[in-house]
Scaffold this motif. Structure first.
Motif, PDB file in Angstrom:
ATOM      1  N   SER A 211       0.828  -1.212   0.000  1.00 54.00           N
ATOM      2  CA  SER A 211       0.000   0.000   0.000  1.00 54.00           C
ATOM      3  C   SER A 211       0.859   1.257   0.000  1.00 54.00           C
ATOM      4  O   SER A 211       0.571   2.219  -0.725  1.00 54.00           O
ATOM      5  N   VAL A 212       1.918   1.254   0.797  1.00 60.03           N
ATOM      6  CA  VAL A 212       2.835   2.403   0.815  1.00 60.03           C
ATOM      7  C   VAL A 212       3.493   2.568  -0.551  1.00 60.03           C
ATOM      8  O   VAL A 212       3.604   3.683  -1.061  1.00 60.03           O
ATOM      9  N   TRP A 213       3.911   1.443  -1.156  1.00 53.52           N
ATOM     10  CA  TRP A 213       4.540   1.521  -2.475  1.00 53.52           C
ATOM     11  C   TRP A 213       3.554   2.051  -3.514  1.00 53.52           C
ATOM     12  O   TRP A 213       3.931   2.799  -4.418  1.00 53.52           O
ATOM     13  N   LYS A 214       2.273   1.689  -3.393  1.00 57.75           N
ATOM     14  CA  LYS A 214       1.262   2.204  -4.314  1.00 57.75           C
ATOM     15  C   LYS A 214       1.137   3.720  -4.182  1.00 57.75           C
ATOM     16  O   LYS A 214       1.077   4.440  -5.178  1.00 57.75           O
TER      17      LYS A 214
ATOM     18  N   ASP B 253       4.477   9.619 -10.113  1.00 62.76           N
ATOM     19  CA  ASP B 253       3.518   9.893 -11.192  1.00 62.76           C
ATOM     20  C   ASP B 253       3.427   8.750 -12.200  1.00 62.76           C
ATOM     21  O   ASP B 253       3.496   8.944 -13.407  1.00 62.76           O
ATOM     22  N   ARG B 254       3.306   7.553 -11.711  1.00 62.06           N
ATOM     23  CA  ARG B 254       3.090   6.415 -12.599  1.00 62.06           C
ATOM     24  C   ARG B 254       2.085   5.479 -11.961  1.00 62.06           C
ATOM     25  O   ARG B 254       1.790   5.554 -10.778  1.00 62.06           O
ATOM     26  N   SER B 255       1.540   4.580 -12.760  1.00 57.88           N
ATOM     27  CA  SER B 255       0.496   3.690 -12.243  1.00 57.88           C
ATOM     28  C   SER B 255       1.114   2.513 -11.496  1.00 57.88           C
ATOM     29  O   SER B 255       2.278   2.166 -11.677  1.00 57.88           O
ATOM     30  N   PHE B 256       0.302   1.915 -10.674  1.00 60.22           N
ATOM     31  CA  PHE B 256       0.710   0.760  -9.885  1.00 60.22           C
ATOM     32  C   PHE B 256      -0.110  -0.422 -10.364  1.00 60.22           C
ATOM     33  O   PHE B 256      -1.333  -0.386 -10.357  1.00 60.22           O
ATOM     34  N   GLY B 257       0.558  -1.468 -10.789  1.00 58.27           N
ATOM     35  CA  GLY B 257      -0.130  -2.617 -11.371  1.00 58.27           C
ATOM     36  C   GLY B 257      -0.895  -3.460 -10.377  1.00 58.27           C
ATOM     37  O   GLY B 257      -1.775  -4.208 -10.748  1.00 58.27           O
ATOM     38  N   GLY B 258      -0.593  -3.354  -9.126  1.00 53.83           N
ATOM     39  CA  GLY B 258      -1.282  -4.146  -8.122  1.00 53.83           C
ATOM     40  C   GLY B 258      -0.411  -5.267  -7.598  1.00 53.83           C
ATOM     41  O   GLY B 258       0.740  -5.429  -7.979  1.00 53.83           O
ATOM     42  N   ILE B 259      -0.994  -6.048  -6.717  1.00 50.74           N
ATOM     43  CA  ILE B 259      -0.290  -7.152  -6.085  1.00 50.74           C
ATOM     44  C   ILE B 259      -0.751  -8.445  -6.739  1.00 50.74           C
ATOM     45  O   ILE B 259      -1.947  -8.670  -6.922  1.00 50.74           O
TER      46      ILE B 259
END
Length: 107
Positions: free
Chosen positions: A64-67, A75-81
């Protein structure tokens, strides 16, 4: 970027070994949770389960912190876990803890 056939087979073999090990760890974790036992065995499983729960919560909090860092600071998207890899990591941690607790409490 041509890989030789031997290198491709080696990568495939390592990948299959990792997948097989992960599946074995997950199945072993689930079977040890369902196995009845005496009080000491139940105490070991209870202690290991509590430690593993804390570990799993820590992994999810770090993700969650990394997201937040990815979305707001970089400023980039997070692909998820990936749930399968997360479950495999938790299962391996569980098995290591079971081994440690059994060694400590003698079962």
């Amino acid at each position: 970027m041509n890989m030789s056939v031997g290198a491709a087979i080696a990568v495939l073999a390592v990948s299959l070994a990792v997948v097989a090990g992960s599946v074995a760890a997950i199945v072993s974790m689930i079977s040890s949770l369902r196995k009845p036992g005496d009080e000491r065995c139940r105490a070991i499983v209870q202690g290991v389960s509590a430690t593993t729960l804390v570990f799993a919560i820590a992994i999810l909090m770090l993700a969650s912190v990394w997201k937040v860092v990815c979305v707001f600071a970089l400023d980039r998207s997070f692909g998820g876990i990936n749930p399968i890899s997360t479950l495999a990591i938790v299962a391996v941690f569980y098995l290591v803890q079971v081994h440690r607790y059994k060694k400590k409490f003698g079962d």
